[in-house]
Motif scaffolding. Sequence first.
Motif, PDB file in Angstrom:
ATOM      1  N   UNK A  59      15.136  35.313  44.904  1.00 33.98           N
ATOM      2  CA  UNK A  59      14.750  35.104  43.516  1.00 33.98           C
ATOM      3  C   UNK A  59      16.001  35.082  42.651  1.00 33.98           C
ATOM      4  N   UNK A  60      16.146  34.035  41.819  1.00 34.38           N
ATOM      5  CA  UNK A  60      17.301  33.918  40.930  1.00 34.38           C
ATOM      6  C   UNK A  60      17.025  34.643  39.626  1.00 34.38           C
ATOM      7  N   UNK A  61      17.866  35.633  39.320  1.00 42.04           N
ATOM      8  CA  UNK A  61      17.742  36.391  38.080  1.00 42.04           C
ATOM      9  C   UNK A  61      18.746  35.865  37.066  1.00 42.04           C
ATOM     10  N   UNK A  62      18.255  35.640  35.831  1.00 44.38           N
ATOM     11  CA  UNK A  62      19.105  35.085  34.775  1.00 44.38           C
ATOM     12  C   UNK A  62      19.464  36.172  33.770  1.00 44.38           C
ATOM     13  N   UNK A  63      20.546  35.920  33.055  1.00 50.20           N
ATOM     14  CA  UNK A  63      20.926  36.796  31.955  1.00 50.20           C
ATOM     15  C   UNK A  63      20.767  36.081  30.624  1.00 50.20           C
ATOM     16  N   UNK A  64      19.925  35.056  30.611  1.00 49.20           N
ATOM     17  CA  UNK A  64      19.776  34.268  29.378  1.00 49.20           C
ATOM     18  C   UNK A  64      18.762  34.877  28.421  1.00 49.20           C
ATOM     19  N   UNK A  65      18.019  35.931  28.868  1.00 46.84           N
ATOM     20  CA  UNK A  65      16.969  36.469  28.012  1.00 46.84           C
ATOM     21  C   UNK A  65      17.521  37.006  26.692  1.00 46.84           C
ATOM     22  N   UNK A  66      18.672  37.688  26.778  1.00 46.59           N
ATOM     23  CA  UNK A  66      19.248  38.242  25.557  1.00 46.59           C
ATOM     24  C   UNK A  66      19.622  37.168  24.566  1.00 46.59           C
ATOM     25  N   UNK A  67      20.256  36.115  25.057  1.00 48.23           N
ATOM     26  CA  UNK A  67      20.665  35.029  24.168  1.00 48.23           C
ATOM     27  C   UNK A  67      19.433  34.297  23.629  1.00 48.23           C
ATOM     28  N   UNK A 144       9.420  42.983  18.578  1.00 43.92           N
ATOM     29  CA  UNK A 144      10.475  42.671  19.552  1.00 43.92           C
ATOM     30  C   UNK A 144      10.205  43.348  20.886  1.00 43.92           C
ATOM     31  N   UNK A 145       9.680  44.591  20.857  1.00 43.79           N
ATOM     32  CA  UNK A 145       9.359  45.278  22.105  1.00 43.79           C
ATOM     33  C   UNK A 145       8.222  44.561  22.837  1.00 43.79           C
ATOM     34  N   UNK A 146       7.229  44.099  22.075  1.00 49.48           N
ATOM     35  CA  UNK A 146       6.145  43.329  22.684  1.00 49.48           C
ATOM     36  C   UNK A 146       6.702  42.056  23.300  1.00 49.48           C
ATOM     37  N   UNK A 147       7.636  41.422  22.599  1.00 49.12           N
ATOM     38  CA  UNK A 147       8.269  40.197  23.097  1.00 49.12           C
ATOM     39  C   UNK A 147       8.991  40.475  24.423  1.00 49.12           C
ATOM     40  N   UNK A 148       9.710  41.592  24.480  1.00 46.60           N
ATOM     41  CA  UNK A 148      10.482  41.941  25.676  1.00 46.60           C
ATOM     42  C   UNK A 148       9.559  42.209  26.863  1.00 46.60           C
ATOM     43  N   UNK A 149       8.537  43.060  26.646  1.00 50.81           N
ATOM     44  CA  UNK A 149       7.639  43.397  27.756  1.00 50.81           C
ATOM     45  C   UNK A 149       6.847  42.187  28.230  1.00 50.81           C
ATOM     46  N   UNK A 187      16.426  44.736  30.216  1.00 53.22           N
ATOM     47  CA  UNK A 187      16.726  45.902  29.386  1.00 53.22           C
ATOM     48  C   UNK A 187      18.190  45.942  28.962  1.00 53.22           C
ATOM     49  N   UNK A 188      19.078  45.408  29.815  1.00 54.60           N
ATOM     50  CA  UNK A 188      20.514  45.405  29.498  1.00 54.60           C
ATOM     51  C   UNK A 188      20.869  44.284  28.531  1.00 54.60           C
ATOM     52  N   UNK A 189      20.276  43.125  28.730  1.00 58.18           N
ATOM     53  CA  UNK A 189      20.699  41.948  27.962  1.00 58.18           C
ATOM     54  C   UNK A 189      20.020  41.814  26.606  1.00 58.18           C
ATOM     55  N   UNK A 190      18.789  42.294  26.468  1.00 52.93           N
ATOM     56  CA  UNK A 190      18.080  42.097  25.201  1.00 52.93           C
ATOM     57  C   UNK A 190      18.713  42.846  24.022  1.00 52.93           C
ATOM     58  N   UNK A 191      19.192  44.085  24.198  1.00 52.72           N
ATOM     59  CA  UNK A 191      19.904  44.720  23.066  1.00 52.72           C
ATOM     60  C   UNK A 191      21.120  43.910  22.634  1.00 52.72           C
ATOM     61  N   UNK A 192      21.814  43.288  23.584  1.00 53.97           N
ATOM     62  CA  UNK A 192      22.953  42.434  23.233  1.00 53.97           C
ATOM     63  C   UNK A 192      22.476  41.247  22.420  1.00 53.97           C
ATOM     64  N   UNK A 193      21.314  40.685  22.798  1.00 50.70           N
ATOM     65  CA  UNK A 193      20.757  39.572  22.041  1.00 50.70           C
ATOM     66  C   UNK A 193      20.381  39.966  20.636  1.00 50.70           C
ATOM     67  N   UNK A 194      19.812  41.162  20.476  1.00 50.48           N
ATOM     68  CA  UNK A 194      19.456  41.629  19.129  1.00 50.48           C
ATOM     69  C   UNK A 194      20.703  41.842  18.282  1.00 50.48           C
ATOM     70  N   UNK A 195      21.766  42.351  18.918  1.00 50.87           N
ATOM     71  CA  UNK A 195      23.039  42.530  18.212  1.00 50.87           C
ATOM     72  C   UNK A 195      23.613  41.183  17.775  1.00 50.87           C
ATOM     73  N   UNK A 196      23.529  40.210  18.641  1.00 53.53           N
ATOM     74  CA  UNK A 196      23.996  38.867  18.306  1.00 53.53           C
ATOM     75  C   UNK A 196      23.220  38.306  17.118  1.00 53.53           C
TER      76      UNK A 196
END
Length: 571
Positions: A59-67, A144-149, A187-196
């Motif tokens: 399974x390919x995991x992406x880090x694009x969720x935060x962006x 935003x939490x609903x969006x993440x889950x 969980x790691x990438x979404x806070x970075x996205x919110x900061x962006x």
Amino acid sequence: MTAIMNRYVWIVWLLFWPPLIFATFYFFPPDLTNNLADVFALFGLLAVVAMMPINVKGTDLFFIQGISLAVFLRYGLLVETILTQLAILVFLLNLRVTKHDSHRYPVNMMMFLLVSLTSGGLFYLMGGSTGEFSGNAVTQLLPSMVYVFSLIFVNQILLHFLRIYIYKEKNTKFFGKDMLWEAITTAVTLPVGFLLYMLHTYLGTIAIFFVGVPFILASLMLRLYYSSRKVNDLLQKTSEIGQQITQSLDTDEILHLFLNEVTDMFVVHDAYIMDAEHVKKLTVIKSFKQGRGVIACPKENDFAFEEGISSRVWRSGRSRLYTRRSQWRNLTTGVLPKSANSVISVPMKRNKNVVGIITLTTNKVRSYEKHHILVLQILANYLAVAIENAKNYEETKRRSERCPLTSLYNYRFFGELLDEKYKRFDERPDPFSIILLDLDHFKKVNDTFGHHSGNEVLIGLANRLVEEVGDRGTVARFGGEEFILLLENHSHEQSLQVAEDLRCAIADRPFEIFNDLENGNRQVIYITASIGVATAPNQGEDTQTLIRNADRAMYTGAKQRGRNRVASYVG
């Protein structure tokens, strides 16, 4: 995936993807006034990150969720959907997806579209709003939490559905390790996205650089970390496989175990183990095909490698790795499957000599990397040692069980075999007989033509007995000019008939020998044999009694009554 299923997937995509994109545009029109440059910059960031996925258990995991979260909060659902779809295209094009796997385009695009629409829709239903950051993060927290889950769970629901109904995978777990990894990366990438998102409101385009560059570097470091973990896991598994195969002393069992373990360890559609010792061309001695498993004892004519990748590895002694078909299709005569793309081939070496070749293929492009060569080469060395040990053991065992002159089993082995038959008689009470035969006047052959000529007769007789008995029983040399046979599942009457057939096969067909004591010319002689038969359990309750009674039948019933005859033991 079958061609029909592939066609259906494209039809479903054509029916639903364009209308859903149009509906998103209609209900959530974007406002891109003076923002096109930022949108292109965010797409560039998404594209770079999409080219660095981590593959976990296929399974390919992406880090694009935060962006994508930052894009969604800033520019709305349509822009996020379009940029995510384009990022998926970049990812698939970077993988160089083959025509055989072309279904991955509509499947991935449709899946991510549904994830975007579901997560964005729930965000709006929870009262969330998009646009510039208002300065109050609390109002956006719950949506935003609903969006993440929803990102995590909807993605897992769709993946679970695809594995069961599209890819027909069995034993698929919903709450598996891939879901855990998805949750961790999100969980790691979404806070970075919110900061962006927040910084972009205050700093503008420069915020993409400040947040994007560290994000890319962090993604790259995490990818390298996971790659090193994969290598360590492979090396640990390699050590375990090496211990397993070197503990076995049966060549066929070693090859079977090796292929089962390697094809579970690597992504493999076809695998070949080739013998490069004592032959003028490579010959497959064991192979694997997905869907069929390990193929035992293939015919040489069907699996001979005359020219190709494995032949080049054989001649050069160096491993070869190809990530797609275009790199190797001109190097082989067409033995490899037409669907193959990635190929890895390594030599098996013993005392610096190439004794075999291991070749793995898969239909997927870029399935093998350089570290796979290292791992497979270590496994090949283990296999070479295991096979050498097994061959040495088999040769030692053969010498201890066989007569060095006739290559028949010796009396020690025959006695153990007969003992085992008696031990299993309660479980399988099928009758079995022994036939004991002794050549008549054999001393005269040695005295007249020489002992070497006598040995020729013994060798010829041994071959004739094996030919006549076939798979009906076991032939052994009892000693001197005496031979003994075990017939399984034969009644006493059937055994007497076999013995009579053997007597005729000996007496009616001449033996050719060299006359060593005279002119050395080839000469034809006839010999006869006296034969005794005894059947268990009525004519012998144990091994020694059965042999002794067959011996009595041979001497008293055959030799003392004129020789060249078959006699039955009479108690």
